[in-house]
Structures are given as C-alpha cells and as structure tokens.
Design an enzyme around this catalytic site. Structure first.
Site, PDB file in Angstrom:
ATOM      1  N   CYS A 193       0.869  -1.240  -0.182  1.00 31.04           N
ATOM      2  CA  CYS A 193       0.136   0.034   0.004  1.00 31.04           C
ATOM      3  C   CYS A 193       0.860   1.271  -0.044  1.00 31.04           C
ATOM      4  O   CYS A 193       0.450   2.254  -0.693  1.00 31.04           O
ATOM      5  CB  CYS A 193      -0.976  -0.026   1.158  1.00 31.04           C
ATOM      6  SG  CYS A 193      -1.960  -1.411   1.343  1.00 31.04           S
TER       7      CYS A 193
HETATM    8  C1  BEZ Z   1       0.687  -4.677   1.771  1.00 26.42           C
HETATM    9  O1  BEZ Z   1       0.238  -3.669   1.480  1.00 26.42           O
HETATM   10  O2  BEZ Z   1       1.579  -4.997   1.622  1.00 26.42           O
HETATM   11  C2  BEZ Z   1      -0.267  -5.757   2.269  1.00 26.42           C
HETATM   12  C3  BEZ Z   1      -1.665  -5.588   2.879  1.00 26.42           C
HETATM   13  C4  BEZ Z   1      -2.431  -6.601   3.419  1.00 26.42           C
HETATM   14  C5  BEZ Z   1      -1.914  -7.725   3.113  1.00 26.42           C
HETATM   15  C6  BEZ Z   1      -0.698  -7.930   2.359  1.00 26.42           C
HETATM   16  C7  BEZ Z   1       0.123  -7.300   2.154  1.00 26.42           C
END
Ligand code: BEZ
Length: 212
Positions: free
Chosen positions: A45
């Site tokens: 994210c």
């Molecule tokens: C991420 O944004 O890295 C992420 C968020 C939720 C689950 C897996 C990865």
C-alpha cells in the site's frame, strides 16, 4: 447489491485526510479514481500511494481526481502519510478516506469476507463526471496495482466517449483504433475518419486515432 459498470456511483460523506468529504460534491465535474487499500502501515500500500501521488500531473491532464480509502482511522492515515512521503519521495496530494466504520467499504462492496473479513481488498472504481461507474477492478491484497494501466483505460474511455471507435488489445494513446462495428454508412465513415481506414475483415476496421 453489487455495483456494476454503468451504475450511478453511490454518494457518501466520510472523514478524510482533507476533511469531511461529500463524495459527489468533491468529485464535481472531474473523473474520479476511487481505490481501496487493505491497511495502513503495510508495504505494498505504501508503494501504491506513493505512485498515485507521483502520477498527479497525469491525472490532472485527464481531469481525474484520485481518492484512496481504507478502514483505518484518520490519525493512522495522518501518521502513515508521513511514512509514505519519506519512503516514496513524494507529497501525498490526494485525500485518504478514513472508513473506520466501513460505511463506504460496505457501500462499494470492498470487503470480500472469504479473502479477509476485516480489511478491504484492492478495489478500483473509475467514475465519470456524470457519476457513472465506468471501470471496476479488484486485486488481492498481495498484488500492487498498475496505475499506468488505469490511466490507459481512462484514455480509452475518454476517446471512445467522443468518437465512434473502440481501442484494441494493449492500445496506448496515439496508436490506431477500431471503428465500431455498428457504424456501416460509408459516407459517415469517410466524414468521421478523413485519414481513411483499413478493413482487415468487415468487422475489423482500423483507423488512425481521430483526435491526434
Ligand atoms: C501490503 O500493502 O503490503 C499488504 C496489505 C495487506 C496484506 C498483504 C500486504
């Protein structure tokens, strides 16, 4: 009820990093990319939000406003924004909706319980200035999205709104386009596409992009 392409994008009011937002008022006459991300302080994210910030000029060129969302509270969004700016070398120049009560996530069906019953998946809604939903994408949490692809689809939508054309596989702005099969009148084809066209098959007619 799931939201589908062609539906009116539901309105909502919710807190964001840029104050309380009335979605339709905030959108105004712009196109909108409304996208959810699963969780604050997560790596994928963080890179996605940095990329959207860096693409601001590209969004502006197309009259598009971006707006992110997750079910985290506003104070987390505010703290995390600093991390995004530090690690991705950008200024977060679009609002992040703080959807802690899941009002918007539920309205837009962004929580898919068999994937995760708490967090939003990576949903994308492209909404046009008349508030009609024009594109829906759903990605899993572990896969970051390609926002250049989202801009490419917006280029196609904006072009095909103005001309009787469709865009072929992997099309990019500036490349040849396809004359819609419903257009059959030779006189009208000549008038609309003065640069000419090539009929590879009666239903597959290629012409230079008409607005270039
Ligand atoms: C991420 O944004 O890295 C992420 C968020 C939720 C689950 C897996 C990865």
């Amino acid at each position: 009820m799931a939201i589908r392409i062609g539906d009116q994008a539901p309105n909502f009011t919710q807190e964001s990093t840029e104050g309380k937002i009335d979605f339709h008022k905030w959108a105004g006459d712009s196109w909108v990319v409304l996208f959810s991300h699963p969780k604050d302080f997560t790596p994928v994210c963080t890179t996605e939000l940095g990329e959207v910030a860096k693409l601001k000029q590209e969004f502006d060129k197309r009259n598009v406003k971006a707006i992110g969302l997750s079910v985290d509270p506003l104070n987390d969004h505010t703290k995390w924004t600093k991390d995004i700016e530090e690690t991705q070398s950008c200024k977060v120049n679009f609002p992040l909706i703080a959807d802690a009560d899941k009002k918007v996530s539920n309205l837009y069906d962004m929580i898919h319980p068999n994937a995760n019953d708490t967090f939003t998946v990576r949903s994308v809604f492209v909404i046009d200035p008349s508030k009609k939903v024009r594109l829906i994408l759903t990605y899993p949490a572990s896969t970051g999205r390609n926002f250049v692809e989202i801009l490419r689809v917006i280029d196609s939508l904006q072009l095909t709104d103005g001309y009787k054309v469709a865009t072929p596989v992997n099309w990019k702005d500036g490349q040849d386009v396809i004359i819609v099969p419903s257009l059959q009148d030779e006189g009208e084809i000549k008038r609309l596409f003065p640069k000419g066209y090539k009929a590879i098959k009666p239903y597959l007619r290629v012409t230079p992009q008409p607005n270039k």
